[in-house]
Design an enzyme around this catalytic site. Structure first.
Site, short mmCIF file in Angstrom:
data_model
loop_
_atom_site.label_atom_id
_atom_site.label_comp_id
_atom_site.label_asym_id
_atom_site.label_seq_id
_atom_site.Cartn_x
_atom_site.Cartn_y
_atom_site.Cartn_z
N HIS A 74 0.85 -1.20 0.00
CA HIS A 74 0.00 0.00 0.00
C HIS A 74 0.87 1.24 0.00
CE1 HIS A 74 -3.21 2.76 1.15
NE2 HIS A 74 -4.05 1.80 0.82
N ASP A 112 -7.86 -5.41 0.37
CA ASP A 112 -8.41 -6.27 -0.68
C ASP A 112 -8.00 -7.73 -0.56
OD1 ASP A 112 -9.69 -4.15 -1.91
OD2 ASP A 112 -7.90 -3.57 -3.02
N1 ACO Z 1 4.09 -7.79 -4.21
C1 ACO Z 1 5.41 -7.82 -4.40
N2 ACO Z 1 6.20 -6.72 -4.35
C2 ACO Z 1 5.60 -5.56 -4.11
C3 ACO Z 1 4.21 -5.46 -3.89
C4 ACO Z 1 3.44 -6.63 -3.95
N3 ACO Z 1 2.14 -6.61 -3.77
N4 ACO Z 1 3.89 -4.17 -3.67
C5 ACO Z 1 5.03 -3.48 -3.76
N5 ACO Z 1 6.07 -4.31 -4.03
C6 ACO Z 1 7.48 -3.94 -4.17
C7 ACO Z 1 7.77 -3.44 -5.57
O1 ACO Z 1 8.11 -4.47 -6.43
C8 ACO Z 1 8.89 -2.48 -5.31
O2 ACO Z 1 10.06 -3.26 -5.12
P1 ACO Z 1 11.52 -2.69 -5.57
O3 ACO Z 1 11.74 -1.46 -4.75
O4 ACO Z 1 12.44 -3.81 -5.24
O5 ACO Z 1 11.39 -2.40 -7.04
C9 ACO Z 1 8.55 -1.87 -3.95
O6 ACO Z 1 7.73 -2.84 -3.30
C10 ACO Z 1 7.80 -0.54 -4.04
O7 ACO Z 1 6.71 -0.70 -4.96
P2 ACO Z 1 5.88 0.54 -5.55
O8 ACO Z 1 4.98 0.02 -6.61
O9 ACO Z 1 6.80 1.65 -5.90
O10 ACO Z 1 5.09 1.00 -4.26
P3 ACO Z 1 3.71 1.76 -4.23
O11 ACO Z 1 3.63 2.42 -2.93
O12 ACO Z 1 3.52 2.60 -5.44
O13 ACO Z 1 2.72 0.50 -4.34
C11 ACO Z 1 0.71 -0.65 -4.62
C12 ACO Z 1 1.46 0.45 -3.85
C13 ACO Z 1 0.45 -0.17 -6.07
C14 ACO Z 1 -0.62 -0.89 -3.91
C15 ACO Z 1 1.55 -1.95 -4.66
O14 ACO Z 1 1.83 -2.37 -3.34
C16 ACO Z 1 0.86 -3.06 -5.44
O15 ACO Z 1 0.98 -3.11 -6.67
N6 ACO Z 1 0.13 -3.99 -4.73
C17 ACO Z 1 -0.60 -5.04 -5.39
C18 ACO Z 1 -1.96 -4.50 -5.89
C19 ACO Z 1 -2.91 -4.24 -4.75
O16 ACO Z 1 -3.12 -5.05 -3.86
N7 ACO Z 1 -3.56 -3.05 -4.79
C20 ACO Z 1 -4.55 -2.66 -3.79
C21 ACO Z 1 -4.11 -1.48 -3.01
S1 ACO Z 1 -5.24 -1.12 -1.71
C22 ACO Z 1 -6.55 -0.37 -2.46
O17 ACO Z 1 -6.45 0.22 -3.50
C23 ACO Z 1 -7.87 -0.49 -1.79
#
Ligand code: ACO
Length: 378
Positions: free
Chosen positions: A259, A314
């Protein structure tokens, strides 16, 4: 002059708000100062409607007023129902919702008015139940059904959707889910609604804007994606292998994890897990998905916990929606059904208390002034 572009508007404060407080480090979520756990345990969604729109939890008389407006407002113009039922059953549920709200915007086009805004918002919330229930019914090939007045919005909605009286446990779980998804400050959908409201566009059109932003897989679609993983895994015995191949070796993102704001457990995920567990104790199919999810949660936290990536709301919500009888294609619409209150509360707060046209700038990085060349010379 040095200008910094904030990609994704990260860290841009777009408004002040008295609605929702998030502490992403300690995993705290409060609506108007009340902890999310207390609201789920002790309040109803109708009480939350009053809290969010009017600022305080209602007394008995105020609560009855809210319930009265809801119960009188389930009807929608005939064109909304006939359009929903004339669409192919394969249509996307959120797209159908956008269409329904577009029709309401065309028919009503209400003007902003401080003395009627909040009551109109309650009416819109009632109509959202009618629209959501009938999107399910149309896609399932059932006949239209308008929710009937009852003591509870959740009950009226479930009864209209499935055409049968829900159990107390189902009503309580639906109510909790409505509360859990009500608001989350200014994510993309709420920001889209705010941009539309800043032009003084009507409330229905603002909801169309919010739905358009919610529809994308980076926002509203994660519950469906998380549940899809559990279906793909199929049984708890396959969980470790799936995780190793798909997430570790395949480097896919674990859906329902991570998140932008929470760097620990999302408090809503814990509540959804408790709800999912109580359904799992009574239903073998739910139990299967719950056990898979619990195992994946453990593997996910062991792997990603050190990077502050934990289950978000979620991760378990889809299991609760599945236990209530909803197909996966409805999960994002159920999010919208609840979030419509947050959208409305935010746009009313903005228009009534701090209104100004939202009109950011873009930094021009294109070519300098150039001579125009006629087409023959290009
Ligand atoms: N699984 C694996 N790795 C992850 C995940 C995940 N779910 N989420 C983040 N990471 C990792 C990324 O790969 C990245 O790694 P790196 O630094 O080695 O490249 C690091 O964590 C940061 O990721 P970002 O995408 O820059 O972080 P951000 O804060 O933008 O991400 C997000 C937030 C988009 C929700 C992300 O965690 C994600 O894609 N999660 C899966 C989708 C999801 O569950 N969305 C629902 C969100 S809650 C809602 O909307 C109600």
């Amino acid at each position: 002059m040095s200008v910094e572009v904030s990609r994704g508007l990260e860290n841009v404060i777009i408004k002040t708000t008295g609605l929702t407080y998030i502490d992403g480090i300690n995993g705290i979520l409060r609506y108007r100062g009340y902890d999310i756990n207390d609201l789920v345990n002790y309040a109803s969604y109708e009480e939350l409607i009053h809290l969010m729109l009017y600022g305080e939890l209602p007394n008995r008389q105020q609560l009855n007023q809210v319930k009265g407006i809801i119960n009188e407002s389930f009807e929608v113009p005939e064109q909304v129902i006939s359009t929903i039922f004339s669409m192919p059953r394969s249509c996307d549920a959120i797209g159908m919702m956008e269409t329904a709200f577009g029709i309401l915007a065309s028919i009503y086009d209400p003007k902003w008015n401080k003395t009627t805004n909040k009551e109109l918002a309650v009416q819109i919330i009632a109509k959202t139940a009618t629209i959501t229930a009938n999107i399910y019914r149309a896609k399932e090939g059932l006949k239209p059904k308008i929710p009937e007045p009852s003591e509870s919005y959740a009950e009226s909605f479930l009864a209209a959707t499935f055409g049968k009286k829900p159990t107390q446990e189902e009503i309580k779980a639906m109510d909790a889910s409505l509360i859990l998804y009500t608001d989350h400050e200014v994510p993309a959908s709420t920001t889209a609604a705010l941009v539309a409201s800043s032009t003084l566009s009507d409330m229905y059109s603002c909801i169309v804007a919010a739905l358009a932003a919610l529809k994308g897989p980076l926002h509203g679609g994660a519950a469906e994606e998380a549940f899809k993983q559990f279906v793909e895994i199929g049984s708890v015995e396959n969980a470790d292998k799936w995780f190793e191949e798909k997430i570790i070796k395949g480097k896919s993102r674990l859906m329902g994890f991570g998140h932008r704001v929470y760097k620990t457990y999302d408090p809503r995920a814990k509540i959804f897990k408790t709800l999912a567990k109580s359904f799992a104790e009574k239903n073998e199919n739910v139990k299967k998905y719950y056990e898979i999810a619990e195992r994946i949660e453990k593997l996910g936290v062991d792997t990603f916990g050190s990077k502050h990536i934990y289950p978000n709301t979620d991760f378990y919500s889809g299991i609760v929606f599945y236990a209530l009888g909803f197909p996966r294609y409805m999960f994002t619409s159920l999010f919208a059904l609840s979030r419509v209150l947050g959208w409305l509360a935010h746009i009313i707060e903005y228009v009534e208390e701090q209104h100004r046209l939202i009109r950011p700038r873009a930094l021009y990085i294109g070519p300098e002034k150039r001579e125009f060349k006629p087409i023959e010379l290009r």
